[in-house]
Enzyme design. Structure first.
Site, PDB file in Angstrom:
ATOM      1  CG  HIS A 293      -1.985  -1.173   1.104  1.00 12.03           C
ATOM      2  ND1 HIS A 293      -2.264  -1.833   2.291  1.00 12.03           N
ATOM      3  CD2 HIS A 293      -2.769  -1.636   0.199  1.00 12.03           C
ATOM      4  CE1 HIS A 293      -3.108  -2.645   1.795  1.00 12.03           C
ATOM      5  NE2 HIS A 293      -3.671  -2.501   0.417  1.00 12.03           N
ATOM      6  CG  MET A 469       6.032  -0.451   7.394  1.00 15.22           C
ATOM      7  SD  MET A 469       6.057  -0.178   9.207  1.00 15.22           S
ATOM      8  CE  MET A 469       6.316  -1.650  10.047  1.00 15.22           C
ATOM      9  CG  HIS A 470       0.078  -2.760   4.880  1.00 12.32           C
ATOM     10  ND1 HIS A 470      -0.901  -1.739   4.760  1.00 12.32           N
ATOM     11  CD2 HIS A 470       0.374  -2.796   6.155  1.00 12.32           C
ATOM     12  CE1 HIS A 470      -1.285  -1.282   5.745  1.00 12.32           C
ATOM     13  NE2 HIS A 470      -0.396  -1.766   6.914  1.00 12.32           N
ATOM     14  N   PRO A 471       3.702  -5.186   2.719  1.00 13.48           N
ATOM     15  CG  PRO A 471       5.993  -5.973   3.153  1.00 13.48           C
ATOM     16  CD  PRO A 471       5.039  -5.016   3.361  1.00 13.48           C
TER      17      PRO A 471
END
Length: 541
Positions: A293, A469-471
């Site tokens: 994101h 921080m949403h890989p």
């Protein structure tokens, strides 16, 4: 040679869940390996300590992307947790499952058993929801989920202002109504962070059939032909091989899981050939489909009573700290954001494609990773597109597993993503210009009132946008040629090897990704136990 039934690589959000559920059977011997250290530190357990962990030299991998041409050739900072609990030990503790349609789409893409009705029981199984259980929520699980201990008046006014723009209020974004505006929930128990490690493994860490080792870097998965038989690890400067008689489970996250598969001979042929790695199984999807994101931050100078910046800076921060130590409450017991609004970027969207988050405080993000609370009274809001149109790649930099991989997220390369985020910025402005919130705003700081045109807002995105921080997605589940794992999370082309973490998501979920990652592990544990193979006496090659 040490032998275990299951070896789990990575003690993060997924690995901790797996370790707990598999070791619930005392006849099963489980090894949980973590490259980082223990994470039993004051600022890890204190919710507001997340800012101090953002660039931590021991508890964070501190990754950077490659230079991105569409973002002024910036190398974007990508924090990832390194230590017991993984990213759940350093994140903002927001608990969001995602939209029902996320999981129904996974199922429609050829992954039976992954629709919303299929995964809901696993969400409920992991939850201890403070308010109690119902048709959507669980109450008997290990993971504590709470409402904010302080509902700041400015946050309540954001909800009221958003309602005036036709955004429905929801009292539980993880319940019947996901799209709407309301207060967030967090993985916080009695004022302390409740990471995956704290919730799942810490209470059972003394089990004789569960071994946890920190400071163990896995070099590669060991194979006998196409059968995974163990792992080669570096620990204390020595290299050792550990044997798994049932399965090896990779739960190293969306960055490190594809890196480890490629180092072990599973990946795109050209990537393996580039480094002279003997292929075990050609899998062109490994390291592809990198989704995240893209996040952009705004801030506004506010009236003093609209912000708690003054409570956590200057001399008053000592009183706030003392209050926290004595009561485990107050501003240090809050998660990263108070309120969220799930909205559409345009009417044609089937359901919300933007997440707007609001907090009655503000901070300055410095390029070196330092996060500093602003001293002036300020409030902040951020936005990201929930379902990005493009995906990037994770590729090898070196044969050395300690070297970071090449991260290329391809942010701002699709006009649809750009238009959606700009729409989100404009919606933030409209909400903050609406009473009862408008009277709390003194001036717009970022992007600044002079930044009005789409071109000017795009320049702002290029200069200030970051990762949320949403890989995810880099070992995606699917039956197409780029599917790395099947619907039971087994790595295609080999035996006795699974990937269980956020990397298996076919598409990133609509919201923060920690909760769905833990759900994946809950469901994955059931699959592993159901599919348990007979004890295999073979020795690792």
């Amino acid at each position: 040679m040490e032998t275990f039934d299951y070896i789990i690589i990575g003690a993060g959000s997924a690995g901790c869940v797996l370790a707990r559920r598999l070791s619930d059977n005392p006849a099963i011997r489980v090894l949980l390996l973590e490259a980082g250290p223990p994470a039993d530190k004051f600022w890890v357990r204190t919710p507001a300590g997340m800012a101090k962990l953002y660039f931590h030299d021991k508890l964070n991998w501190n990754y950077f992307t490659e230079p991105m041409p569409e973002m002024l050739n910036r190398r974007m900072y990508w924090p990832r947790g390194k230590g017991l609990g993984g990213s759940s030990a350093i994140n903002g503790m927001v608990y969001i499952r995602g939209h029902r349609q996320d999981f129904d789409t996974w199922r429609a893409l050829g992954n039976p058993g992954w629709g919303f009705d299929d995964v809901l029981p696993y969400f409920k199984r992991m939850e201890h929801f403070e308010r109690g259980g119902d048709a959507y929520r669980g109450q008997d699980g290990p993971l504590w989920i709470s409402d904010p201990v302080i509902r700041h008046p400015a946050s309540a006014d954001f909800v009221a202002a958003a309602e005036r723009h036709g955004i429905p209020r929801t009292d539980d974004m993880n319940g019947a109504l996901h799209d709407g505006v309301g207060f967030m929930q967090h993985n916080i128990k009695h004022g302390r962070r409740h990471s995956a490690w704290m919730a799942y493994v810490e209470p059972v860490a003394q089990r004789p059939n569960l071994v946890v080792r920190t400071g163990c870097m896995v070099q590669r998965i060991v194979f006998d032909g196409r059968m995974a038989t163990g792992v080669s690890v570096i620990s204390g400067g020595e290299t050792r091989v550990l044997q798994a008689t049932r399965e090896v489970i990779v739960s190293a996250g969306a960055v490190n899981s594809p890196q480890l598969l490629m180092l072990s001979g599973i990946g795109p042929g050209e990537e393996l050939q580039r480094f002279g790695i003997s292929p075990v199984a050609l899998s062109p999807g490994v390291g592809g489909n990198l989704q995240d994101h893209f996040y952009v931050h705004t801030s506004y100078r506010s009236t003093r009573d609209s912000s708690y910046n003054h409570e956590i800076t200057g001399a008053r921060k000592y009183w706030t700290g003392l209050r926290y130590l004595l009561t485990r409450s107050g501003y240090l017991a809050l998660g990263s954001s108070q309120v969220a609004a799930f909205v559409k970027s345009r009417p044609e969207e089937d359901h919300a494609d933007l997440q707007i988050s609001f907090r009655p405080m503000s901070f300055t993000y410095h390029g070196n990773g330092l996060v500093e609370v602003d001293r002036e009274p300020s409030i902040a809001a951020s936005v990201y597109r929930l379902r990005p149109a493009v995906s990037g790649t994770v590729r090898l930099r070196s044969l050395d597993p300690l070297q970071p991989p090449l991260l290329q997220p391809e942010f701002l390369t699709h006009q649809g993503d750009i238009d959606a985020v700009i729409s989100g910025l404009r919606q933030i402005r409209r909400i903050l210009a609406t009473e009862p919130l408008a009277s709390r705003v003194v001036a717009e700081i970022l992007p600044g009132s002079e930044v009005q045109s789409d071109a000017a807002l795009l320049d702002y995105l290029r200069q200030h946008g970051n990762s949320a921080m949403h890989p995810s997605g880099t070992c995606k589940m699917g039956s197409d040629p780029l599917g790395v794992v099947d619907e039971r999370l087994r790595v295609r082309g080999v035996e006795r090897l699974r990937v269980v973490d956020a990397s298996i998501m076919p598409h990133v979920t609509s919201g923060n990704t920690n909760a769905p990652t833990m759900m994946i592990a809950e469901k994955g544990a059931d699959m592993i136990l159901h599919d348990a193979v007979a004890h295999c006496p073979r020795q690792a090659a």
